[in-house]
Design an enzyme around this catalytic site. Sequence first.
Site, PDB file in Angstrom:
ATOM      1  N   SER A 128     -63.456  46.065 144.530  1.00  0.00           N
ATOM      2  CA  SER A 128     -63.169  44.856 143.776  1.00  0.00           C
ATOM      3  C   SER A 128     -62.077  45.118 142.751  1.00  0.00           C
ATOM      4  O   SER A 128     -62.016  46.183 142.146  1.00  0.00           O
ATOM      5  CB  SER A 128     -64.421  44.353 143.058  1.00  0.00           C
ATOM      6  OG  SER A 128     -64.127  43.182 142.320  1.00  0.00           O
ATOM      7  N   LYS A 181     -71.434  44.317 147.200  1.00  0.00           N
ATOM      8  CA  LYS A 181     -70.138  43.652 147.063  1.00  0.00           C
ATOM      9  C   LYS A 181     -70.247  42.178 147.444  1.00  0.00           C
ATOM     10  O   LYS A 181     -69.608  41.308 146.818  1.00  0.00           O
ATOM     11  CB  LYS A 181     -69.099  44.350 147.937  1.00  0.00           C
ATOM     12  CG  LYS A 181     -67.697  43.718 147.879  1.00  0.00           C
ATOM     13  CD  LYS A 181     -67.147  43.618 146.456  1.00  0.00           C
ATOM     14  CE  LYS A 181     -65.653  43.383 146.414  1.00  0.00           C
ATOM     15  NZ  LYS A 181     -65.172  42.209 147.107  1.00  0.00           N
ATOM     16  N   HIS A 184     -71.801  40.525 144.496  1.00  0.00           N
ATOM     17  CA  HIS A 184     -70.764  40.512 143.463  1.00  0.00           C
ATOM     18  C   HIS A 184     -69.849  39.309 143.685  1.00  0.00           C
ATOM     19  O   HIS A 184     -69.517  38.571 142.746  1.00  0.00           O
ATOM     20  CB  HIS A 184     -69.970  41.817 143.518  1.00  0.00           C
ATOM     21  CG  HIS A 184     -68.648  41.800 142.807  1.00  0.00           C
ATOM     22  ND1 HIS A 184     -67.533  41.152 143.314  1.00  0.00           N
ATOM     23  CD2 HIS A 184     -68.249  42.343 141.641  1.00  0.00           C
ATOM     24  CE1 HIS A 184     -66.520  41.289 142.490  1.00  0.00           C
ATOM     25  NE2 HIS A 184     -66.929  42.012 141.461  1.00  0.00           N
ATOM     26  N   ASN A 185     -69.430  39.099 144.927  1.00  0.00           N
ATOM     27  CA  ASN A 185     -68.539  37.979 145.224  1.00  0.00           C
ATOM     28  C   ASN A 185     -69.241  36.635 145.055  1.00  0.00           C
ATOM     29  O   ASN A 185     -68.620  35.642 144.663  1.00  0.00           O
ATOM     30  CB  ASN A 185     -67.983  38.109 146.640  1.00  0.00           C
ATOM     31  CG  ASN A 185     -66.908  39.172 146.740  1.00  0.00           C
ATOM     32  OD1 ASN A 185     -66.805  40.053 145.883  1.00  0.00           O
ATOM     33  ND2 ASN A 185     -66.110  39.108 147.775  1.00  0.00           N
ATOM     34  N   GLU A 188     -69.099  35.974 141.551  1.00  0.00           N
ATOM     35  CA  GLU A 188     -67.706  35.593 141.278  1.00  0.00           C
ATOM     36  C   GLU A 188     -67.479  34.115 141.598  1.00  0.00           C
ATOM     37  O   GLU A 188     -66.828  33.400 140.821  1.00  0.00           O
ATOM     38  CB  GLU A 188     -66.781  36.475 142.113  1.00  0.00           C
ATOM     39  CG  GLU A 188     -65.305  36.203 141.974  1.00  0.00           C
ATOM     40  CD  GLU A 188     -64.499  37.072 142.921  1.00  0.00           C
ATOM     41  OE1 GLU A 188     -63.670  36.523 143.670  1.00  0.00           O
ATOM     42  OE2 GLU A 188     -64.708  38.308 142.925  1.00  0.00           O
TER      43      GLU A 188
END
Length: 467
Positions: A128, A181, A184-185, A188
Amino acid sequence: MNSLDFGMVGLGVMGQNLALNLAEKGASVAAWDAWPDPVDRFNAATAGANARAFKAMADFVASLRRPRRIILLVKAGDVVDQTLAALTPLLEAGDIVIDGGNEYYRNTERRAKELGARGLRYFGMGVSGGEEGARHGPSLMPGGDRTAYDELAPVFTRIAAQADGPCVTYIGPGGSGHYVKMVHNGIEYGDMQLIAEAYDVLKHVGGLDNAHIADVFDTWNESELQSFLIEISARIFRKTDPDTGKDLVDLVVDAASQKGTGRWTVQEATEIGVPIPTLAAAVDARLLSSDRALRRAARVLSGPAPSPDAAAPLVAQVRAALFCAKACSYAQGLSLLAAASKEHGWALPMAELARIWTGGCIIRARFLRNIKDAFLKEPGLANLLLDPWFRGQLAVRQGDWRTTVARATQAGIPVLGMATALSYYDSLRRERLPANLIQAQRDLFGAHTFERVDKPGTFHADWGTTK
């Protein structure tokens, strides 16, 4: 030959920049791309550096010392499978292959088993930070074989962003790195949607122009809301179009695209049974924005006409609302990670995840340090909002949060993220929800039974009678 430290497959923006980062931090790098132009550009850009790109995959593999360590940064899905089909016959037992793309974690686990049967060690690593992060220091989320990670760690800790230590940690086995991840996105997505809603309310309820909003965001970036996304938003509001002299943000078509990680996050949450309404609302908001044909309904559907009022109190209210909604968004993502960790036996290091997100990555923000502290104090924390610090912060801000959602609603401004975050918060704090009626309905039309609050057991009622 047989002397270069790391291989990079894929010389797009991320691949080239991560390769340059590796070379700058002391690793010699071999690179390969399926197209000749990226190879030529890379060699031109790295003339004199300890890096070289190859047009033949066999030459690329032959240039690497053993055990070979190769990072893939190619398009997720079929392209990864095609690349591995060409690459793996050239490899030998003990070699390490690291997929650094945004891949679905189940694909990573499948490939790890297939390659593991051939003695190859396969890693799924979230990267990232975008172009700048890849070049100067990303947040890295590697998951896979632990012995392979121990071999890779000395280099990973050098190329990662540095914030309270290197922004990399061993995530866990299997596809855990890509799962983290993915979430995480998802966070986001939520963060970006909430910031966009704050902008919308300031502009259309408060009547602020872009220059004023930029100043507000700059001020917020010196506060508890400090984050990479707040910082770049302020820059966006100040950018003018050289051709027209207008603010460029106003010329951007209001249709937000997506690559799939947010959708995967929502699908996984549904499958595992974890509510993430704010993250789901962020995905829905992108879908709504992209369906411009449907949004022609604006021509026929009635609603209130926004009437800008005093901006000063509104700015403070939106600031509080944004903080509270962001806390709920992160809480939902972290709850999903905790549930997945238990489901898959990953033992995810929750405090460490918050720490490695404090630098390099897109969602880096000041209050991630508070999230880290929360999980250090209570590793098994059931929900971030139950942490004493976050509980206190939302308690003092919730009035402004509610006012912001109400003012936006009265003005006809959609705030899917802020509103669902508030409903999530209220659902957690309610001792009794109206789901009793839903379960009664299920029992009436499907004999699905129900439990009672006054005595143990499972019951079915004849709802056609009053007794």
